[in-house]
Design an enzyme around this catalytic site. Structure first.
Site, PDB file in Angstrom:
ATOM      1  N   GLN A   1      -5.018   1.415   8.566  1.00 20.51           N
ATOM      2  CA  GLN A   1      -3.627   0.850   8.234  1.00 20.51           C
ATOM      3  C   GLN A   1      -3.648   0.937   6.775  1.00 20.51           C
ATOM      4  O   GLN A   1      -2.813   1.316   6.032  1.00 20.51           O
ATOM      5  CB  GLN A   1      -3.286  -0.178   8.863  1.00 20.51           C
ATOM      6  N   GLU A   2      -4.702   0.204   6.092  1.00 14.99           N
ATOM      7  CA  GLU A   2      -4.710   0.249   4.578  1.00 14.99           C
ATOM      8  C   GLU A   2      -4.826   1.503   3.951  1.00 14.99           C
ATOM      9  O   GLU A   2      -4.056   1.759   2.915  1.00 14.99           O
ATOM     10  CB  GLU A   2      -5.928  -0.905   4.093  1.00 14.99           C
ATOM     11  N   SER A   3      -5.691   2.031   4.150  1.00 15.43           N
ATOM     12  CA  SER A   3      -6.194   3.376   3.313  1.00 15.43           C
ATOM     13  C   SER A   3      -6.491   4.581   3.804  1.00 15.43           C
ATOM     14  O   SER A   3      -6.660   5.768   3.322  1.00 15.43           O
ATOM     15  CB  SER A   3      -7.545   3.013   2.489  1.00 15.43           C
TER      16      SER A   3
ATOM     17  N   TYR B   1       3.208  -3.299   9.642  1.00 18.08           N
ATOM     18  CA  TYR B   1       1.699  -3.275   9.312  1.00 18.08           C
ATOM     19  C   TYR B   1       0.959  -4.131  10.515  1.00 18.08           C
ATOM     20  O   TYR B   1       0.008  -3.805  10.886  1.00 18.08           O
ATOM     21  CB  TYR B   1       1.522  -3.964   7.939  1.00 18.08           C
TER      22      TYR B   1
ATOM     23  N   LYS C   1       0.926  -1.074  -0.032  1.00 21.34           N
ATOM     24  CA  LYS C   1       0.284   0.090   0.116  1.00 21.34           C
ATOM     25  C   LYS C   1       1.034   1.456  -0.076  1.00 21.34           C
ATOM     26  O   LYS C   1       1.428   1.536   1.043  1.00 21.34           O
ATOM     27  CB  LYS C   1      -0.851   0.221   1.063  1.00 21.34           C
TER      28      LYS C   1
END
Length: 680
Positions: A529-531, A636, A5
């Site tokens: 955390q992803e986006s 992550y 990401k």
């Protein structure tokens, strides 16, 4: 499936982000036609800086006059022809846009060009006006100017050494500064009172070889052994062949080339590199060369979770030859040791780390744990002190330290409400206005950079905490969640949980998670955390949406969960993305027996890697997470689990335990069903 990401270049729909118009500096709303011109200019600039692009930018710029984003248009137009721009044009730009991000950005670009041209007079006149001061290459050029004017000093040498060793790509500035500091370098005598030695240069070459940076290694070797540059490529590209083709390594140059070859061989086969080193080359290398070679082999073995790693570290011994990365993996290997952590070795590795590494929360925590495991009351007291100082709800190790003090994770009280004056100051800040508008119309990369500059770098030390909270609140209200979160996270004493851990789409996320018996806090922790809740975020590998789902994974998951009629163009629909993302996460979690740590690793790096990483001894999950071989996935996993713990407190209003979420990680129970073979 690989979910990497890096959020760049996303288009955000206006209606999803703006609760009201972003006003221009004169109070008027920017016009849609001007927005279209800004978008076109940004696109043309990213296409390259050839003659056609320069001409088109020059044609478009007049159409952006008076628009809120005119500074960006002016920057793109002048930056595209910076190599031919006159000094007068540059000074007019700097005067017209004084105090803006675009002024400082162009000055950064100009300083780099001046350094490459060796125009030290103009460079010296401009460097004092550069506000960001965050470009290592500009800093190396500035040090080079000082070196030329003042001569060498310990302070200059130490900073050049640090910056040169830290760079991960070949570049001119720090390499040139290193060359000019080299004692007895090409064309120089030994009269300098301070400078870099040949050993420093070979250490740089070793670092480059360890990370497979051929050009950088060659640049270093050129400084001390120009005739050997051609051999560097063979040593790094075909290390086994190079090692087999040498009978002895009598000279310093040959010894160092052997070390480079051993480092590259270790990257693919640490055991074979160790065998060759022990069987043949250990008799030819100096003590320092031997220690570094064993350290490079040991680091590679530790990253492969090999039980041989600690034996290789023992051969390396202790001393200055081991890099911080080698020492970090020594500590990780000692934590992971069969039979339980070897706390003495953990302490030994951490004690040798550079001071900056010792401030990292990971090593503060593990040092505290190691001290608490000793038999010395003074050490135990120091361990307790370290845990107490670290303890807070702010991050993974901070939460573990809090629980180590016998406390649960609870939400801190919110800061005092922002005053109308504080809110108005943020709303009227031209840098924040431009940043938000750029993000809104689709210039996300530019908007993020200007926002970060305005909050972090425009003033020395960045904005004060209350102003950071006001800026974060402005972003929250406009639903630009990534800037809301990242800005609020920069406060040290204030902790606004609603800014740091927002819950957009709460009904959809909670409902969907509970329908499939999935913890909604885990889902929120992963999305954050992803986006950062950017609705149509797209990564450099093609993952999309809130939960960053890859197209192939989305199709597979849609079939598994019975989502009929799914097509890839639906992946950015928020309800579809949530349904597929949560569905996949649930399948992954079930495949890993409910382990959130393993599921998070699998979501980021793929199930097959996570299955391999769980092999070995049964470990507390914090130790397992610290030993994840990929730095991105290691970070992550820790952040997703820490996020989930705070979100659980937000959603439930009850104290939480990170340790309970972590549990233990070990090999799959052979009595349980085989993992799903087609899980992507």
């Amino acid at each position: 499936m690989l979910f990497r990401k890096i959020l760049t270049g996303f288009l955000l729909p206006l209606a999803a982000l703006v609760s009201g118009p972003v006003q221009g500096q004169s109070g008027q709303s920017p016009d849609p036609r001007g927005d279209a011109v800004a978008l076109e200019m940004g696109q043309v600039f990213r296409q390259g800086q050839g003659a056609a692009q320069r001409q088109r930018l020059t044609q478009l710029l007049p159409q952006l006059r008076g628009h809120l984003l005119e500074p960006w248009g002016a920057y793109w137009e002048l930056r595209a022809r910076l190599d031919v721009a006159s000094a007068q044009e540059l000074q007019e730009f700097f005067t017209r846009w004084a105090g803006t991000y675009q002024e400082d950005r162009l000055r950064n670009d100009w300083l780099l060009l001046l350094g490459q041209r060796r125009d030290w007079t103009t460079f010296s006149a401009e460097i004092g006006r550069f506000r960001m001061n965050d470009d290592p290459q500009v800093r190396c050029y500035a040090l080079l100017v000082r070196l030329l004017r003042e001569g060498p000093s310990e302070a200059i040498t130490e900073e050049v050494r640090r910056l040169w060793f830290a760079q991960r790509d070949a570049e001119d500035a720090c390499t040139t500064a290193a060359r000019d500091l080299l004692i007895e370098g090409p064309g120089r005598g030994a009269s300098k009172v301070a400078g870099l030695s040949a050993d420093d240069v070979w250490r740089k070459a070793r670092l480059a070889a360890e990370y497979n940076k051929l050009r950088m290694a060659q640049d270093a070797v050129t400084l001390v052994a120009p005739a050997a540059v051609a051999q560097v490529q063979t040593a790094m590209a075909q290390p086994a062949r190079y090692l087999d083709g040498r009978v002895i390594a009598g000279s310093k140059v040959r010894k160092e080339l052997v070390v480079l070859a051993l480092a590259r061989l270790a990257a693919t086969d640490p055991q074979e590199a160790a065998s060759r080193l022990e069987r043949k080359w250990s008799l030819h290398l100096s003590k320092g060369e031997l220690a570094w070679a064993w350290g490079a082999i040991a680091r590679q073995a530790a990253q492969r979770l090999s039980p041989d790693a600690l034996g290789y570290y023992a051969r390396a011994g202790q001393g200055a030859e081991l890099t911080d990365d080698m020492l970090a993996w020594k500590a990780r290997a000692a934590l992971r040791a069969a039979g339980g952590p070897q706390w003495r070795l953990v302490l030994e590795a951490i004690a040798e780390m550079a001071p900056a590494m010792l401030q990292d929360s990971a090593w503060v925590y593990w040092r505290a744990r190691a001290l608490l495991a000793t038999d010395t009351e003074a050490d135990k007291a120091e361990g307790s002190r370290l845990l107490a100082n670290l303890a807070s709800p702010r991050g993974f190790y901070e939460q573990l330290a809090l629980e180590g003090q016998g406390q649960r994770i609870t939400l801190p009280a919110r800061p005092a409400p922002l005053t109308p004056a504080e809110r108005e100051a943020a709303q009227r800040d031209p840098g924040l206005q431009r940043a938000l508008h750029a993000i809104v119309i689709g210039l996300r990369s530019e908007g993020v950079r200007e926002w970060n500059y305005t909050t972090n770098l425009a003033r020395p030390g960045g904005l004060p905490e209350r102003e950071l909270l006001a800026a974060a609140q402005l972003a929250c209200e406009r639903e630009v969640w990534d800037r809301c979160i990242n800005t609020s996270e920069r406060t040290r004493t204030e902790f606004d949980v609603e800014q740091r851990y927002p819950t957009p789409l709460r009904d959809s996320v909670v409902r969907r998670a509970r329908e499939i018996n999935l913890d909604p806090a885990f889902v929120y922790g992963l999305i954050r955390q992803e986006s950062r809740f950017v609705m149509d975020a797209r990564s450099h590998v093609g993952a999309s949406g809130l939960m960053q789902v890859m197209p192939a994974t989305a199709r597979w998951t849609a079939r598994k969960i019975g989502l009929t009629g799914f097509t890839p163009d639906q992946i950015n629909d928020r309800e579809t993305n949530i349904a597929i993302g949560t569905g996949y996460l649930k399948l992954v979690l079930d495949d890993f027996d409910g382990s959130m740590s393993l599921a998070a690793a699998a979501y980021n790096a793929g199930p097959s890697r996570a299955r391999n990483w769980r092999n070995g001894p049964v470990l507390e999950a914090a130790i397992w997470a610290e030993n994840v071989p990929f730095s991105e996935t290691r970070d992550y996993v820790k952040k997703v689990l820490a996020n989930a713990t705070v979100y659980a407190a937000v959603l439930s209003g009850q104290p939480q335990s990170l340790r309970a979420r972590l549990g233990q990680v070990g090999p799959r129970d052979a009595n349980k069903p085989e993992p799903s073979p087609d899980l992507p």
